[in-house]
Design a protein around this motif. Structure first.
Motif, PDB file in Angstrom:
ATOM      1  N   ALA A 155      35.206  96.834  92.034  1.00  4.59           N
ATOM      2  CA  ALA A 155      34.429  96.065  91.059  1.00  4.59           C
ATOM      3  C   ALA A 155      34.541  96.683  89.679  1.00  4.59           C
ATOM      4  CB  ALA A 155      32.966  95.978  91.499  1.00  4.59           C
ATOM      5  N   CYS A 156      34.488  98.001  89.563  1.00  6.42           N
ATOM      6  CA  CYS A 156      34.612  98.661  88.268  1.00  6.42           C
ATOM      7  C   CYS A 156      36.006  98.467  87.685  1.00  6.42           C
ATOM      8  CB  CYS A 156      34.314 100.162  88.391  1.00  6.42           C
ATOM      9  SG  CYS A 156      32.569 100.484  88.727  1.00  6.42           S
ATOM     10  N   THR A 157      37.019  98.497  88.507  1.00  7.56           N
ATOM     11  CA  THR A 157      38.384  98.314  88.027  1.00  7.56           C
ATOM     12  C   THR A 157      38.562  96.926  87.431  1.00  7.56           C
ATOM     13  OG1 THR A 157      39.176  99.805  89.734  1.00  7.56           O
ATOM     14  CG2 THR A 157      40.812  98.404  88.699  1.00  7.56           C
ATOM     15  N   ASP A 158      38.052  95.882  88.076  1.00 12.98           N
ATOM     16  CA  ASP A 158      38.157  94.525  87.553  1.00 12.98           C
ATOM     17  C   ASP A 158      37.432  94.390  86.222  1.00 12.98           C
ATOM     18  OD1 ASP A 158      39.643  93.771  89.704  1.00 12.98           O
ATOM     19  OD2 ASP A 158      37.975  92.849  90.802  1.00 12.98           O
ATOM     20  N   GLU A 159      36.273  95.013  86.091  1.00 12.40           N
ATOM     21  CA  GLU A 159      35.492  94.922  84.878  1.00 12.40           C
ATOM     22  C   GLU A 159      36.194  95.620  83.717  1.00 12.40           C
ATOM     23  OE1 GLU A 159      31.169  96.486  83.573  1.00 12.40           O
ATOM     24  OE2 GLU A 159      31.318  95.518  85.530  1.00 12.40           O
ATOM     25  N   ALA A 160      36.871  96.726  83.971  1.00  9.15           N
ATOM     26  CA  ALA A 160      37.533  97.485  82.920  1.00  9.15           C
ATOM     27  C   ALA A 160      38.709  96.723  82.315  1.00  9.15           C
ATOM     28  CB  ALA A 160      38.017  98.828  83.460  1.00  9.15           C
ATOM     29  N   VAL A 161      39.261  95.751  83.008  1.00 16.61           N
ATOM     30  CA  VAL A 161      40.409  94.996  82.514  1.00 16.61           C
ATOM     31  C   VAL A 161      39.987  93.904  81.531  1.00 16.61           C
ATOM     32  CG1 VAL A 161      42.319  93.500  83.248  1.00 16.61           C
ATOM     33  CG2 VAL A 161      41.699  95.472  84.615  1.00 16.61           C
ATOM     34  N   THR A 162      38.706  93.533  81.518  1.00 19.30           N
ATOM     35  CA  THR A 162      38.217  92.480  80.638  1.00 19.30           C
ATOM     36  C   THR A 162      38.468  92.851  79.182  1.00 19.30           C
ATOM     37  OG1 THR A 162      36.484  92.033  82.242  1.00 19.30           O
ATOM     38  CG2 THR A 162      36.177  91.128  80.033  1.00 19.30           C
ATOM     39  N   PRO A 163      39.085  91.950  78.374  1.00 18.71           N
ATOM     40  CA  PRO A 163      39.362  92.270  76.972  1.00 18.71           C
ATOM     41  C   PRO A 163      38.082  92.400  76.152  1.00 18.71           C
ATOM     42  CG  PRO A 163      39.956  90.004  77.458  1.00 18.71           C
ATOM     43  CD  PRO A 163      39.547  90.638  78.747  1.00 18.71           C
ATOM     44  N   GLN A 164      38.142  93.205  75.111  1.00 20.21           N
ATOM     45  CA  GLN A 164      37.000  93.416  74.244  1.00 20.21           C
ATOM     46  C   GLN A 164      36.886  92.283  73.236  1.00 20.21           C
ATOM     47  OE1 GLN A 164      37.840  97.183  72.448  1.00 20.21           O
ATOM     48  NE2 GLN A 164      36.880  98.310  74.097  1.00 20.21           N
ATOM     49  N   GLU A 165      35.664  91.996  72.797  1.00 20.05           N
ATOM     50  CA  GLU A 165      35.427  90.973  71.775  1.00 20.05           C
ATOM     51  C   GLU A 165      35.896  91.455  70.403  1.00 20.05           C
ATOM     52  OE1 GLU A 165      33.984  87.795  71.283  1.00 20.05           O
ATOM     53  OE2 GLU A 165      34.566  87.652  73.369  1.00 20.05           O
ATOM     54  N   GLU A 166      35.515  92.664  70.042  1.00 18.33           N
ATOM     55  CA  GLU A 166      35.851  93.205  68.728  1.00 18.33           C
ATOM     56  C   GLU A 166      37.117  94.047  68.804  1.00 18.33           C
ATOM     57  OE1 GLU A 166      34.157  92.695  65.821  1.00 18.33           O
ATOM     58  OE2 GLU A 166      32.905  91.308  66.921  1.00 18.33           O
ATOM     59  N   PRO A 167      37.976  93.983  67.754  1.00 14.83           N
ATOM     60  CA  PRO A 167      39.144  94.857  67.767  1.00 14.83           C
ATOM     61  C   PRO A 167      38.706  96.320  67.664  1.00 14.83           C
ATOM     62  CG  PRO A 167      39.134  93.425  65.811  1.00 14.83           C
ATOM     63  CD  PRO A 167      37.903  93.127  66.605  1.00 14.83           C
ATOM     64  N   ALA A 168      39.500  97.208  68.216  1.00 14.37           N
ATOM     65  CA  ALA A 168      39.189  98.635  68.136  1.00 14.37           C
ATOM     66  C   ALA A 168      39.202  99.065  66.677  1.00 14.37           C
ATOM     67  CB  ALA A 168      40.222  99.426  68.939  1.00 14.37           C
ATOM     68  N   ALA A 169      38.521 100.141  66.383  1.00 10.36           N
ATOM     69  CA  ALA A 169      38.445 100.637  65.017  1.00 10.36           C
ATOM     70  C   ALA A 169      39.812 101.093  64.529  1.00 10.36           C
ATOM     71  CB  ALA A 169      37.455 101.798  64.958  1.00 10.36           C
ATOM     72  N   SER A 170      39.970 101.075  63.222  1.00 15.84           N
ATOM     73  CA  SER A 170      41.221 101.518  62.616  1.00 15.84           C
ATOM     74  C   SER A 170      41.272 103.045  62.599  1.00 15.84           C
ATOM     75  CB  SER A 170      41.327 100.994  61.185  1.00 15.84           C
ATOM     76  OG  SER A 170      42.489 101.487  60.568  1.00 15.84           O
ATOM     77  N   PRO A 171      42.451 103.638  62.810  1.00 19.43           N
ATOM     78  CA  PRO A 171      42.570 105.092  62.727  1.00 19.43           C
ATOM     79  C   PRO A 171      42.577 105.581  61.277  1.00 19.43           C
ATOM     80  CG  PRO A 171      44.697 104.113  63.231  1.00 19.43           C
ATOM     81  CD  PRO A 171      43.693 103.004  63.241  1.00 19.43           C
ATOM     82  N   ARG A 172      42.704 104.668  60.323  1.00 20.58           N
ATOM     83  CA  ARG A 172      42.764 105.044  58.904  1.00 20.58           C
ATOM     84  C   ARG A 172      41.357 105.223  58.339  1.00 20.58           C
ATOM     85  NH1 ARG A 172      46.495 100.783  59.655  1.00 20.58           N
ATOM     86  NH2 ARG A 172      48.621 101.384  59.143  1.00 20.58           N
ATOM     87  N   GLU A 173      41.242 106.073  57.325  1.00 25.47           N
ATOM     88  CA  GLU A 173      39.951 106.249  56.661  1.00 25.47           C
ATOM     89  C   GLU A 173      39.623 105.023  55.804  1.00 25.47           C
ATOM     90  OE1 GLU A 173      37.524 109.355  53.786  1.00 25.47           O
ATOM     91  OE2 GLU A 173      39.668 109.643  54.064  1.00 25.47           O
ATOM     92  N   PHE A 174      40.645 104.484  55.118  1.00 30.61           N
ATOM     93  CA  PHE A 174      40.462 103.297  54.282  1.00 30.61           C
ATOM     94  C   PHE A 174      41.403 102.218  54.794  1.00 30.61           C
ATOM     95  CE2 PHE A 174      39.422 106.991  51.620  1.00 30.61           C
ATOM     96  CZ  PHE A 174      38.065 106.737  51.471  1.00 30.61           C
ATOM     97  N   PHE A 175      40.849 101.051  55.131  1.00 29.88           N
ATOM     98  CA  PHE A 175      41.618 100.055  55.873  1.00 29.88           C
ATOM     99  C   PHE A 175      41.105  98.650  55.628  1.00 29.88           C
ATOM    100  CE2 PHE A 175      37.996 101.340  58.353  1.00 29.88           C
ATOM    101  CZ  PHE A 175      37.478 100.139  58.817  1.00 29.88           C
ATOM    102  N   VAL A 176      41.919  97.679  56.020  1.00 31.91           N
ATOM    103  CA  VAL A 176      41.515  96.287  56.221  1.00 31.91           C
ATOM    104  C   VAL A 176      42.017  95.944  57.612  1.00 31.91           C
ATOM    105  CG1 VAL A 176      41.754  93.901  55.467  1.00 31.91           C
ATOM    106  CG2 VAL A 176      41.661  95.732  53.759  1.00 31.91           C
ATOM    107  N   LEU A 177      41.112  95.484  58.470  1.00 31.96           N
ATOM    108  CA  LEU A 177      41.412  95.228  59.873  1.00 31.96           C
ATOM    109  C   LEU A 177      40.885  93.852  60.245  1.00 31.96           C
ATOM    110  CD1 LEU A 177      42.103  96.206  62.828  1.00 31.96           C
ATOM    111  CD2 LEU A 177      39.791  97.143  62.891  1.00 31.96           C
ATOM    112  N   ALA A 178      41.689  93.070  60.958  1.00 32.17           N
ATOM    113  CA  ALA A 178      41.246  91.742  61.400  1.00 32.17           C
ATOM    114  C   ALA A 178      42.152  91.249  62.512  1.00 32.17           C
ATOM    115  CB  ALA A 178      41.282  90.759  60.227  1.00 32.17           C
ATOM    116  N   SER A 179      41.736  90.149  63.102  1.00 38.12           N
ATOM    117  CA  SER A 179      42.595  89.402  64.002  1.00 38.12           C
ATOM    118  C   SER A 179      43.202  88.300  63.138  1.00 38.12           C
ATOM    119  CB  SER A 179      41.773  88.821  65.149  1.00 38.12           C
ATOM    120  OG  SER A 179      42.587  88.010  65.953  1.00 38.12           O
TER     121      SER A 179
END
Length: 177
Positions: free
Chosen positions: A20-44
Motif C-alpha cells: 500500500a505504501c509503495t502504490d501511494e509513493a508513485v502518485t505524482p505531486q500537485e506542486e513542482p519540486a522547488a528549484s535548486p537555484r537561489e534566484f529562479f522562475v519556476l512553472a509548469s
C-alpha cells in the motif's frame, strides 16, 4: 503441538502495508519540486517543468516590478524568456499586487524576435500573488499563473502557452525610469 496463526496474519498485514505504501509513493505531486537555484522562475509550461534563472527590475518612476526568467540555447544563441510584471500600491499589503501584461519572447542572435506570445488584453492578465518582499536585500518572491496568446504577426491560429503552478524568487535592481 499447537500451531498459532498469529505469525501468519502478522506477515500478511506487514506485506499488505508495504504494498500500500509503495502504490501511494508513485502518485505524482500537485506542486513542482522547488528549484535548486537561489534566484529562479519556476512553472509548469504547457505541462512540462520549466525552471530557469530569474532576475528582476523595479521601476521607481512607474512603481512596477518586472520579473524575468530566461534560458539560452548555445550554438545557435536562441534566448527564450518570460517576463511578468506587477505593481504594488504604496502602503497596501503584498496581496494587493496588480498584475500587468506578460510576454514570452524567442530572440535569435541577440536582436531578432523569432516568436512572441503575450497577454491578449486586460481580461487575460496573469494572476500574481506576492509572498515576500525584502527592500533591503532587494528580493521579491511570489506565485503566478498566466495564459499567453501567440502574436498574430507569427501565426493566424489562436495558439496559447500556459504557465501554471508558477513561482519566483528574484533579486531585483532599482531603476529610476
Amino acid at each position: 503441538m499447537k500451531i498459532s496463526s498469529f505469525p501468519i496474519l502478522t506477515g500478511l498485514l506487514v506485506g499488505w502495508s508495504v504494498t500500500a505504501c509503495t502504490d501511494e509513493a508513485v502518485t505524482p505531486q500537485e506542486e513542482p519540486a522547488a528549484s535548486p537555484r537561489e534566484f529562479f522562475v519556476l512553472a509548469s509550461k504547457d505541462g512540462q517543468r520549466w525552471d530557469t534563472w530569474g532576475t528582476g527590475i523595479y521601476s521607481q518612476a512607474k512603481g512596477e516590478f518586472y520579473v524575468s526568467g530566461s534560458d539560452t540555447t548555445f550554438g545557435v544563441l536562441i534566448r527564450k524568456s518570460l517576463t511578468i510584471a506587477f505593481s504594488l500600491p504604496k502602503g497596501q499589503p503584498l496581496s494587493s499586487a496588480q498584475a500587468l501584461p506578460a510576454q514570452w519572447l524567442e530572440v535569435v542572435g541577440g536582436d531578432i524576435i523569432n516568436d512572441r506570445y503575450s497577454t491578449a488584453g486586460p481580461t487575460s492578465l496573469p494572476s500574481i500573488r506576492i509572498t515576500g518582499l525584502d527592500t533591503v536585500q532587494k528580493i521579491v518572491e511570489g506565485r503566478f499563473e498566466a495564459t499567453l496568446r501567440r502574436d498574430k504577426h507569427f501565426t493566424d491560429k489562436a495558439e496559447e502557452m500556459r504557465y501554471t503552478k508558477g513561482s519566483f524568487r528574484v533579486r531585483y535592481q532599482v531603476s529610476a525610469f
